[in-house]
Scaffold this active site. Sequence first.
Site, PDB file in Angstrom:
ATOM      1  CG  HIS A  72      75.821  32.566  59.821  1.00 27.04           C
ATOM      2  ND1 HIS A  72      76.222  32.055  61.034  1.00 27.04           N
ATOM      3  CD2 HIS A  72      76.600  33.634  59.585  1.00 27.04           C
ATOM      4  CE1 HIS A  72      77.209  32.795  61.505  1.00 27.04           C
ATOM      5  NE2 HIS A  72      77.443  33.771  60.656  1.00 27.04           N
ATOM      6  CE1 TYR A 201      73.021  24.920  68.093  1.00 23.11           C
ATOM      7  CE2 TYR A 201      73.709  25.552  65.887  1.00 23.11           C
ATOM      8  CZ  TYR A 201      72.955  25.784  67.024  1.00 23.11           C
ATOM      9  OH  TYR A 201      72.137  26.884  67.078  1.00 23.11           O
ATOM     10  N   PRO A 293      67.769  26.445  74.765  1.00 24.02           N
ATOM     11  CG  PRO A 293      69.757  27.264  75.671  1.00 24.02           C
ATOM     12  CD  PRO A 293      68.533  26.490  76.023  1.00 24.02           C
ATOM     13  CE  LYS A 297      63.589  27.233  65.444  1.00 28.04           C
ATOM     14  NZ  LYS A 297      64.408  28.082  64.598  1.00 28.04           N
ATOM     15  CE1 TYR A 385      69.987  26.420  64.681  1.00 29.51           C
ATOM     16  CE2 TYR A 385      70.343  27.833  62.775  1.00 29.51           C
ATOM     17  CZ  TYR A 385      70.639  27.477  64.072  1.00 29.51           C
ATOM     18  OH  TYR A 385      71.573  28.193  64.784  1.00 29.51           O
TER      19      TYR A 385
HETATM   20  P1  FAD Z   1      62.097  38.514  78.442  1.00 32.19           P
HETATM   21  O1  FAD Z   1      63.222  38.816  77.544  1.00 32.19           O
HETATM   22  O2  FAD Z   1      62.355  37.709  79.663  1.00 32.19           O
HETATM   23  O3  FAD Z   1      61.475  39.912  78.857  1.00 32.19           O
HETATM   24  C1  FAD Z   1      60.534  40.041  79.895  1.00 32.19           C
HETATM   25  C2  FAD Z   1      60.595  41.439  80.458  1.00 32.19           C
HETATM   26  O4  FAD Z   1      59.615  41.578  81.467  1.00 32.19           O
HETATM   27  C3  FAD Z   1      61.937  41.725  81.118  1.00 32.19           C
HETATM   28  O5  FAD Z   1      62.436  42.954  80.654  1.00 32.19           O
HETATM   29  C4  FAD Z   1      61.606  41.743  82.592  1.00 32.19           C
HETATM   30  O6  FAD Z   1      62.461  42.617  83.328  1.00 32.19           O
HETATM   31  C5  FAD Z   1      60.180  42.201  82.587  1.00 32.19           C
HETATM   32  N1  FAD Z   1      59.437  41.815  83.785  1.00 32.19           N
HETATM   33  C6  FAD Z   1      59.536  40.660  84.485  1.00 32.19           C
HETATM   34  N2  FAD Z   1      58.700  40.669  85.525  1.00 32.19           N
HETATM   35  C7  FAD Z   1      58.048  41.850  85.494  1.00 32.19           C
HETATM   36  C8  FAD Z   1      57.065  42.438  86.322  1.00 32.19           C
HETATM   37  N3  FAD Z   1      56.576  41.796  87.398  1.00 32.19           N
HETATM   38  N4  FAD Z   1      56.616  43.672  86.013  1.00 32.19           N
HETATM   39  C9  FAD Z   1      57.096  44.317  84.908  1.00 32.19           C
HETATM   40  N5  FAD Z   1      58.030  43.816  84.095  1.00 32.19           N
HETATM   41  C10 FAD Z   1      58.506  42.587  84.372  1.00 32.19           C
HETATM   42  N6  FAD Z   1      67.119  32.439  73.355  1.00 32.19           N
HETATM   43  C11 FAD Z   1      67.770  32.112  72.267  1.00 32.19           C
HETATM   44  O7  FAD Z   1      67.140  32.023  71.187  1.00 32.19           O
HETATM   45  N7  FAD Z   1      69.133  31.884  72.314  1.00 32.19           N
HETATM   46  C12 FAD Z   1      69.846  32.036  73.498  1.00 32.19           C
HETATM   47  O8  FAD Z   1      71.051  31.883  73.535  1.00 32.19           O
HETATM   48  C13 FAD Z   1      69.175  32.381  74.663  1.00 32.19           C
HETATM   49  N8  FAD Z   1      69.833  32.517  75.846  1.00 32.19           N
HETATM   50  C14 FAD Z   1      69.126  32.863  76.977  1.00 32.19           C
HETATM   51  C15 FAD Z   1      69.775  32.979  78.213  1.00 32.19           C
HETATM   52  C16 FAD Z   1      69.059  33.311  79.381  1.00 32.19           C
HETATM   53  C17 FAD Z   1      69.762  33.436  80.714  1.00 32.19           C
HETATM   54  C18 FAD Z   1      67.668  33.485  79.300  1.00 32.19           C
HETATM   55  C19 FAD Z   1      66.854  33.837  80.548  1.00 32.19           C
HETATM   56  C20 FAD Z   1      67.019  33.375  78.064  1.00 32.19           C
HETATM   57  C21 FAD Z   1      67.742  33.047  76.898  1.00 32.19           C
HETATM   58  N9  FAD Z   1      67.113  32.921  75.634  1.00 32.19           N
HETATM   59  C22 FAD Z   1      67.791  32.579  74.543  1.00 32.19           C
HETATM   60  C23 FAD Z   1      65.741  33.125  75.458  1.00 32.19           C
HETATM   61  C24 FAD Z   1      65.437  34.514  74.929  1.00 32.19           C
HETATM   62  O9  FAD Z   1      66.333  35.453  75.444  1.00 32.19           O
HETATM   63  C25 FAD Z   1      64.029  34.771  75.354  1.00 32.19           C
HETATM   64  O10 FAD Z   1      63.203  33.799  74.749  1.00 32.19           O
HETATM   65  C26 FAD Z   1      63.516  36.158  75.005  1.00 32.19           C
HETATM   66  O11 FAD Z   1      64.206  37.120  75.761  1.00 32.19           O
HETATM   67  C27 FAD Z   1      62.031  36.213  75.281  1.00 32.19           C
HETATM   68  O12 FAD Z   1      61.581  37.518  75.250  1.00 32.19           O
HETATM   69  P2  FAD Z   1      60.387  37.959  76.179  1.00 32.19           P
HETATM   70  O13 FAD Z   1      60.198  39.393  75.855  1.00 32.19           O
HETATM   71  O14 FAD Z   1      59.278  37.007  76.055  1.00 32.19           O
HETATM   72  O15 FAD Z   1      60.920  37.781  77.680  1.00 32.19           O
HETATM   73  C1  DHB Z   2      73.365  31.508  70.158  1.00 35.04           C
HETATM   74  C2  DHB Z   2      72.570  30.987  71.126  1.00 35.04           C
HETATM   75  C3  DHB Z   2      71.881  29.826  70.896  1.00 35.04           C
HETATM   76  O1  DHB Z   2      71.092  29.321  71.831  1.00 35.04           O
HETATM   77  C4  DHB Z   2      72.009  29.148  69.696  1.00 35.04           C
HETATM   78  O2  DHB Z   2      71.349  27.979  69.508  1.00 35.04           O
HETATM   79  C5  DHB Z   2      72.814  29.672  68.720  1.00 35.04           C
HETATM   80  C6  DHB Z   2      73.504  30.855  68.955  1.00 35.04           C
HETATM   81  C7  DHB Z   2      74.108  32.762  70.412  1.00 35.04           C
HETATM   82  O3  DHB Z   2      73.992  33.296  71.528  1.00 35.04           O
HETATM   83  O4  DHB Z   2      74.808  33.247  69.535  1.00 35.04           O
END
Ligand code: FAD
Ligand code: DHB
Length: 392
Positions: A72, A201, A293, A297, A385
Amino acid sequence: MHAQVAIIGAGPAGMFLAHLLREAAIDAVVLELRSREYVTARVRAGVLEQTTVDLMRRLGIGARVAREGLVHAGTTLAVDGDAFHVDFAELANGASITVYGQSEVMKDLNQAADERHIHVIYEACDVRPDGLDTDAPSVTWNSPHGTHRLDCDFIVGCDGFHGVSRGCIPCDALTIFERIFPFGWLGVLAEVPPCNHELVYANHERGFALASMRSATRSRYYLQCSLQDRVEDWSDDAFWNEFALRIGETFASRVTRGVTFEKSIAPLRSFVCAPMRWGRLFLAGDAAHIVPPTGAKGLNLAVADVVVLAKALAGFYAAGSRDGIDGYSDRALARVWKAERFSWWLTNLTHRFPHMDGFDRQMQLAELAYLRSSRAARSAFAENYVGLPLEE
Ligand code: FAD
Ligand code: DHB
């Protein structure tokens, strides 16, 4: 068992780090609480910054995102139904973002991890880091086969916001910065064509709405909702009616309604823990920081952290230099704070707050009107962005 680096968590931060360390010939083991299926299936982020896509390509896992990712070159902002376009290509030196679901990123990371024999242990219970303030840290965990122990040089907490790692740092060694927003996001997937070819948005009097997608036939839509709402409170009809109102007439006429699935409610929070290192423990991704979200980011920040950390660890093992590991927290936080600011700003600009008065609303409208009319303001939006440069 012994490894140079123990990584806790096999989400995006943990798996990108595992690949980066493999590239630098550093021996790592990843310990994950959940099953591989569970981690892969989680529906979360959808927008990848160019630097994230570039890293996937460099790591040799970029073929599918290049083929299937939706590039995009802009996005649309709508204000009570009145829309305007922000052109990244024009305003941010030709930059773009790629829409590609987090679950697809995880599939690509995991498949390549199998091929490269990256050691990931799933369903590791009661993971416990130990000896973080010594030169000989270790991690223990339980499996159906008993208790296990991994001795290592460093531990990296990539275990998300609710993980075990951050809590291992003494409270007086950490500063927590936090803002909890008084609303959540209701997200759905539907097997219907998206209502626009790019993201929309929408700031509406009744609250925020976001139109996103996963493919030409699958839409990902979000609505600001109350934190008291439960998923069961939102029938498909209620969702589509409210979405059509908030996204505005132009796009509402192009919304295809269908059965929704993966309906979930996520709270919105800004959170930073500083520093992102204590002794032999480093934190990366959601374990150290959360953004609302709105700015898309979260996943991209997790990737940016582990790029800095992998370089620091590579410097330590290749040349015995401690500069990288000593500078990791400051370097990562410099970028984290900018993304926190942008995500907080965009959330404030686009959401309906419970105690908002007429003045607050006029401030939002004036800022959105300024964005619409000023190339400088749109450039600042676009630059943030699409993603600020990595602090390598
Ligand atoms: P995580 O993806 O949380 O991964 C952490 C991992 O550690 C998981 O697999 C978990 O099972 C594991 N873990 C936890 N505790 C333990 C333990 N005690 N021992 C071993 N393993 C463990 N970001 C966006 O940019 N856009 C979005 O739309 C968006 N939607 C989201 C919706 C939800 C519900 C959530 C929770 C987050 C969302 N995010 C979004 C944020 C994005 O998904 C996260 O920033 C990203 O997943 C971060 O990656 P991470 O690996 O740091 O953490
Ligand atoms: C999506 C999620 C977001 O938080 C965003 O700002 C834009 C797109 C998505 O899930 O596609």
